[in-house]
Scaffold this active site. Structure first.
Site, PDB file in Angstrom:
ATOM      1  N   LYS A  54      -5.572   0.436   4.082  1.00  0.00           N
ATOM      2  CA  LYS A  54      -5.524   0.116   5.296  1.00  0.00           C
ATOM      3  C   LYS A  54      -3.965  -0.641   5.690  1.00  0.00           C
ATOM      4  O   LYS A  54      -4.272  -1.695   4.589  1.00  0.00           O
ATOM      5  CB  LYS A  54      -6.915  -1.016   4.528  1.00  0.00           C
ATOM      6  N   ASP A  87      -4.003  -9.804  10.501  1.00  0.00           N
ATOM      7  CA  ASP A  87      -5.550 -10.389  10.996  1.00  0.00           C
ATOM      8  C   ASP A  87      -5.570 -10.919  11.480  1.00  0.00           C
ATOM      9  O   ASP A  87      -5.775 -12.300  10.751  1.00  0.00           O
ATOM     10  CB  ASP A  87      -6.569  -9.543  10.126  1.00  0.00           C
ATOM     11  N   LYS A 118     -10.547 -15.318  14.072  1.00  0.00           N
ATOM     12  CA  LYS A 118     -10.610 -16.346  12.790  1.00  0.00           C
ATOM     13  C   LYS A 118     -10.696 -18.069  13.078  1.00  0.00           C
ATOM     14  O   LYS A 118      -9.824 -17.922  14.085  1.00  0.00           O
ATOM     15  CB  LYS A 118      -9.929 -15.318  11.924  1.00  0.00           C
ATOM     16  N   ASP A 172      -3.674  -8.774   4.478  1.00  0.00           N
ATOM     17  CA  ASP A 172      -4.839  -7.575   4.825  1.00  0.00           C
ATOM     18  C   ASP A 172      -4.077  -6.097   4.849  1.00  0.00           C
ATOM     19  O   ASP A 172      -4.737  -5.181   5.605  1.00  0.00           O
ATOM     20  CB  ASP A 172      -5.092  -7.963   6.172  1.00  0.00           C
ATOM     21  N   ASP A 203     -13.290  -8.537  14.696  1.00  0.00           N
ATOM     22  CA  ASP A 203     -12.387  -8.969  13.197  1.00  0.00           C
ATOM     23  C   ASP A 203     -13.212  -7.419  12.533  1.00  0.00           C
ATOM     24  O   ASP A 203     -12.234  -7.916  11.144  1.00  0.00           O
ATOM     25  CB  ASP A 203     -12.904 -10.077  13.037  1.00  0.00           C
ATOM     26  N   GLU A 218     -11.723  -4.950  12.684  1.00  0.00           N
ATOM     27  CA  GLU A 218     -11.087  -3.688  12.989  1.00  0.00           C
ATOM     28  C   GLU A 218     -10.375  -2.613  11.868  1.00  0.00           C
ATOM     29  O   GLU A 218     -10.168  -1.987  12.133  1.00  0.00           O
ATOM     30  CB  GLU A 218      -9.374  -4.230  12.764  1.00  0.00           C
ATOM     31  N   ARG A 242     -12.029  -0.913   9.537  1.00  0.00           N
ATOM     32  CA  ARG A 242     -13.311  -0.166   9.539  1.00  0.00           C
ATOM     33  C   ARG A 242     -12.468   0.792  10.936  1.00  0.00           C
ATOM     34  O   ARG A 242     -12.875   1.953  10.778  1.00  0.00           O
ATOM     35  CB  ARG A 242     -14.477  -0.251   9.404  1.00  0.00           C
TER      36      ARG A 242
END
Length: 462
Positions: free
Chosen positions: A230, A235, A242, A253, A312, A314, A316
């Protein structure tokens, strides 16, 4: 500088390692000349306890460090590195009765403790670091490769998003490929739509920094291994933004991407007899007028539709397209790594890397590899009873089910729908050390890579 052992012919000072049970024998034997000094300073051989030993001429004669008790070592990995941190520069060699595992842990801890992230402090004086002479009987090339791969992972995670966006992450892939003769390909921007990567595009399209899918290949013979990481370079949470305290660490991230690149470097540096593929969907999840919206329904590369119930969640989404792409090509093992869910941290904390495995034999190999690499992991289940939780009714899948439980498991089940491989394994890592720890400074950290590296011979029969 890459981590390395001292040259074999260098002059070295002794670094005595003593357990509490062996202290009396040490003071009456090898340490007799310094017994008065050690006793007067209260040395008890606690884990990581250090005393520098003065010579008769006032120069340094060596050092003695505590190995600690079995209980202390079980509670603190790489504890001996606390002593290494107190050493002055120069070359050293290990002295003491250590098992092979203890010697390997000490050697790896020594190299890892030399990590410094000083990119943004160019004027800071770099202290001379102590170097260890390679202990006899160890595969020191392997230990150096593990440390160097970890340093790459830490550097990538620690770099702030301003200097580590999708383009910079692509450059890191290009640099790695150039060092080892690997080939690369990148699909960027609207070409992601044209080539059927709609979920990667949907997550990254709001950023002026183009989303992309990075593809590295290395090796021409042997079993095939595919790694997917990933690469969310920052993010914000998207429109489901967030809070500030949840956003402050989001430069990490892309920790899954950083970790698979560190692992790839280890594999290539050791010239393992396999065919490696690394796929990284690299995006920023930010906010603009064309950002994806809650309740949007995306049609994935695999054809499965996904209701976006939380922008949020995202990671996956981008991994779904990348895993589907990976599964279209024959591979002997498919492994994904991601900083995916807060639920995983709640379940096992920041020091353990939870993983899910379709194949029990791969899990057995991984557990042995984790122990040998001092890289703790913990298996969680692909619990089929929760499959219905990720099915919203209006679409095939829900990216953020309102179940309220088992969030890391439902995320793993979501990814499994796209991986579609009998030898699929997924890691939900944290990628960050929240406090200073021996051989692990506060900041970016790799998790699971050494465990996988050590497991590959058994996993792939190499």
């Amino acid at each position: 500088m890459p981590p390395a052992f001292a040259p074999a012919d260098s002059a070295t000072l002794p670094f005595h390692v003593v357990s509490p049970d062996g202290l009396e024998a040490f003071l009456s034997g090898p340490g007799a000349a310094h017994a008065g000094w050690l006793t007067a300073t209260g040395f008890q051989a606690a884990l990581g306890e250090l005393r520098l030993l003065p010579g008769a001429d006032g120069k340094l004669a060596g050092a003695v460090a505590g190995l600690g008790t079995d209980k202390a070592r079980a509670r603190q990995r790489f504890g001996l590195a606390k002593a290494v941190a107190g050493l002055p520069g120069g070359d050293w060699h290990l002295e003491g009765t250590l098992t092979q595992d203890q010697t390997a842990e000490a050697a790896l801890a020594w190299l890892l403790s030399g990590y410094r992230f000083d990119r943004y402090r160019p004027g800071a004086a770099a202290p001379a670091l102590p170097r260890l002479k390679a202990p006899a009987g160890l595969d020191t090339a392997r230990i150096e490769a593990m440390a160097a791969g970890e340093f790459l992972t830490r550097d990538l995670i620690n770099t702030p998003a301003q200097d580590m966006g999708p383009a910079e992450l692509e450059q890191a892939v290009l640099d790695l490929a150039a060092r080892f003769g690997a080939t690369t390909q990148a699909i960027r921007g609207d070409d992601l739509l044209a080539q059927n990567f709609p979920m990667i595009h949907a997550v990254g399209r709001a950023s002026p920094r183009e989303p992309r899918l990075l593809d590295l290949r290395w090796g021409s013979t042997g079993p095939r291994l595919t790694l997917v990481g990933k690469g969310v370079c920052f993010d914000t949470g998207g429109l489901n933004i967030k809070p500030s305290n949840g956003m402050s660490l989001m430069k990490k991230d892309m920790g899954g991407a950083a970790t698979v690149l560190g692992l790839a470097q280890m594999i290539m540096a050791l010239n393992l007899p396999l065919r490696l593929r690394v796929l990284i969907p690299a995006v920023e999840n930010v906010i603009s007028g064309n950002a994806q919206k809650p309740k949007d329904i995306l049609t994935s590369r695999k054809g499965l539709t996904v209701e976006v119930n939380d922008t949020d969640a995202e990671g996956r989404l981008i991994l779904g397209d990348a895993l589907a792409y990976a599964a279209e090509e024959e591979t002997d093992a498919l492994i994904s790594m991601a900083t995916l869910t807060g639920a995983a941290r709640i379940a096992v904390g920041p020091d353990l890397a939870p993983y899910w495995a379709q194949d029990d034999a791969m899990a057995v190999a991984l557990e042995a590899g984790a122990k040998a690499g001092f890289d703790p992991v913990w298996r969680l289940p692909f619990h089929d009873a929760y499959e219905s939780v990720i099915e919203p009714g209006i679409a095939d899948l829900d990216n953020a089910p309102g179940f309220g439980f088992a969030g890391s498991i439902t995320a793993a089940l979501f990814l499994r729908r796209f991986a579609d491989h009998p030898r699929y394994m997924h890691f939900d890592i944290y990628g960050h050390s929240p406090t200073e720890a021996p051989a692990r400074p506060k900041g970016g950290v790799g998790q699971g890579a050494r465990a996988i590296l050590n497991a590959l011979p058994q996993m792939l029969g190499i």
